[in-house]
Design a protein around this motif. Structure first.
Motif, PDB file in Angstrom:
ATOM      1  N   ILE A 104      31.406 -15.316  -9.867  1.00 41.76           N
ATOM      2  CA  ILE A 104      31.048 -15.058 -11.261  1.00 41.76           C
ATOM      3  C   ILE A 104      31.754 -16.073 -12.161  1.00 41.76           C
ATOM      4  O   ILE A 104      31.142 -16.665 -13.055  1.00 41.76           O
ATOM      5  CB  ILE A 104      31.379 -13.615 -11.675  1.00 41.76           C
ATOM      6  N   ASP A 105      33.023 -16.311 -11.902  1.00 42.39           N
ATOM      7  CA  ASP A 105      33.790 -17.267 -12.705  1.00 42.39           C
ATOM      8  C   ASP A 105      33.187 -18.664 -12.618  1.00 42.39           C
ATOM      9  O   ASP A 105      33.158 -19.406 -13.602  1.00 42.39           O
ATOM     10  CB  ASP A 105      35.248 -17.275 -12.253  1.00 42.39           C
ATOM     11  N   ALA A 106      32.674 -19.031 -11.458  1.00 41.19           N
ATOM     12  CA  ALA A 106      32.077 -20.357 -11.258  1.00 41.19           C
ATOM     13  C   ALA A 106      30.632 -20.430 -11.753  1.00 41.19           C
ATOM     14  O   ALA A 106      30.011 -21.491 -11.709  1.00 41.19           O
ATOM     15  CB  ALA A 106      32.139 -20.735  -9.773  1.00 41.19           C
ATOM     16  N   GLY A 107      30.083 -19.295 -12.184  1.00 40.11           N
ATOM     17  CA  GLY A 107      28.714 -19.274 -12.675  1.00 40.11           C
ATOM     18  C   GLY A 107      27.665 -19.175 -11.586  1.00 40.11           C
ATOM     19  O   GLY A 107      26.503 -19.504 -11.799  1.00 40.11           O
ATOM     20  N   HIS A 108      28.084 -18.698 -10.414  1.00 37.85           N
ATOM     21  CA  HIS A 108      27.171 -18.551  -9.286  1.00 37.85           C
ATOM     22  C   HIS A 108      26.893 -17.079  -9.026  1.00 37.85           C
ATOM     23  O   HIS A 108      27.725 -16.226  -9.312  1.00 37.85           O
ATOM     24  CB  HIS A 108      27.778 -19.164  -8.020  1.00 37.85           C
ATOM     25  N   GLU A 109      25.759 -16.810  -8.430  1.00 38.75           N
ATOM     26  CA  GLU A 109      25.459 -15.430  -8.037  1.00 38.75           C
ATOM     27  C   GLU A 109      26.274 -15.092  -6.800  1.00 38.75           C
ATOM     28  O   GLU A 109      26.190 -15.786  -5.789  1.00 38.75           O
ATOM     29  CB  GLU A 109      23.971 -15.243  -7.755  1.00 38.75           C
ATOM     30  N   PRO A 110      27.048 -14.026  -6.862  1.00 37.30           N
ATOM     31  CA  PRO A 110      27.860 -13.643  -5.700  1.00 37.30           C
ATOM     32  C   PRO A 110      27.009 -13.113  -4.555  1.00 37.30           C
ATOM     33  O   PRO A 110      25.886 -12.647  -4.761  1.00 37.30           O
ATOM     34  CB  PRO A 110      28.752 -12.522  -6.242  1.00 37.30           C
ATOM     35  N   ALA A 111      27.576 -13.159  -3.376  1.00 41.09           N
ATOM     36  CA  ALA A 111      27.002 -12.467  -2.222  1.00 41.09           C
ATOM     37  C   ALA A 111      27.652 -11.088  -2.217  1.00 41.09           C
ATOM     38  O   ALA A 111      28.868 -10.966  -2.125  1.00 41.09           O
ATOM     39  CB  ALA A 111      27.326 -13.224  -0.937  1.00 41.09           C
ATOM     40  N   PHE A 112      26.843 -10.061  -2.355  1.00 40.53           N
ATOM     41  CA  PHE A 112      27.369  -8.701  -2.462  1.00 40.53           C
ATOM     42  C   PHE A 112      27.230  -7.961  -1.141  1.00 40.53           C
ATOM     43  O   PHE A 112      26.169  -8.004  -0.513  1.00 40.53           O
ATOM     44  CB  PHE A 112      26.623  -7.926  -3.547  1.00 40.53           C
ATOM     45  N   ALA A 113      28.284  -7.247  -0.757  1.00 39.13           N
ATOM     46  CA  ALA A 113      28.231  -6.383   0.412  1.00 39.13           C
ATOM     47  C   ALA A 113      27.690  -5.006   0.024  1.00 39.13           C
ATOM     48  O   ALA A 113      27.094  -4.318   0.851  1.00 39.13           O
ATOM     49  CB  ALA A 113      29.621  -6.251   1.029  1.00 39.13           C
ATOM     50  N   ASP A 114      27.900  -4.623  -1.228  1.00 41.20           N
ATOM     51  CA  ASP A 114      27.513  -3.288  -1.694  1.00 41.20           C
ATOM     52  C   ASP A 114      26.269  -3.393  -2.587  1.00 41.20           C
ATOM     53  O   ASP A 114      26.281  -4.138  -3.566  1.00 41.20           O
ATOM     54  CB  ASP A 114      28.681  -2.670  -2.469  1.00 41.20           C
TER      55      ASP A 114
END
Length: 176
Positions: A104-114
């Protein structure tokens, strides 16, 4: 500090401002964060803002992990470094994974486990990217979290946006 924000000396506050300051210090925050020091020159606004903040941060239908995730999206959207500095730590404490925070800080969509994390992120990020929540995403959030929670999520996004705007206008630095 900045040219627009200075830490408050509680002894120099008006009686009304001091009462609000003391209420915040004695509440669940156990301190008077910079945002409320910026606002306290308007005791009435500060009192109402901090009361709404207590609800949005501690009393919605969402567990802290999901609330903090949404707050990080808000802080990143508004580039509110103070808000980010506070809630990055709170998000970690609440169980948001470091990799999600970094993305999020880098402006990218995270890979979510949940999947709940992914849904909160999609809802908040989509709104801030488009000023809209499309019907399928809205329906998915209501089906998963319920009507009341979606109202509270909208309120949380709005509340932390208001704070971010104030923080930006008064150039409030990250809290030490």
């Amino acid at each position: 500090m900045s040219d627009r924000f200075q830490e408050i000396d509680p002894a120099r506050l008006s009686a009304a401002a001091r009462a609000v300051y003391d209420t915040i210090a004695a509440g669940p925050r156990q301190s008077v964060p910079y945002i409320f020091q910026a606002l306290v020159k308007s005791p009435e606004l500060t009192e109402r803002t901090q009361a709404l903040g207590v609800f949005c941060r501690y009393n919605t239908e969402f567990p802290p992990r999901l609330s903090e995730l949404a707050i990080l999206v808000v802080a990143k959207h508004w580039d509110a470094t103070y808000e980010w500095s506070v809630h990055e730590h709170e998000a970690r404490k609440a169980g948001v994974p470091d990799a999600v925070i970094a993305a999020i800080d880098a402006g990218h969509e995270p890979a979510f486990a949940d999947p709940d994390d992914a849904l909160i992120y999609a809802f908040a990020r989509t709104f801030f990217a488009t000023n809209e929540v499309p019907d399928p995403l809205f329906a998915q959030a209501q089906a998963r979290f319920g009507e009341k929670a979606v109202v509270e999520l909208a309120g949380l996004l709005g509340y932390y946006s208001m704070l971010a705007i104030i923080l930006r206008i008064f150039r409030v630095p990250p809290q030490r």
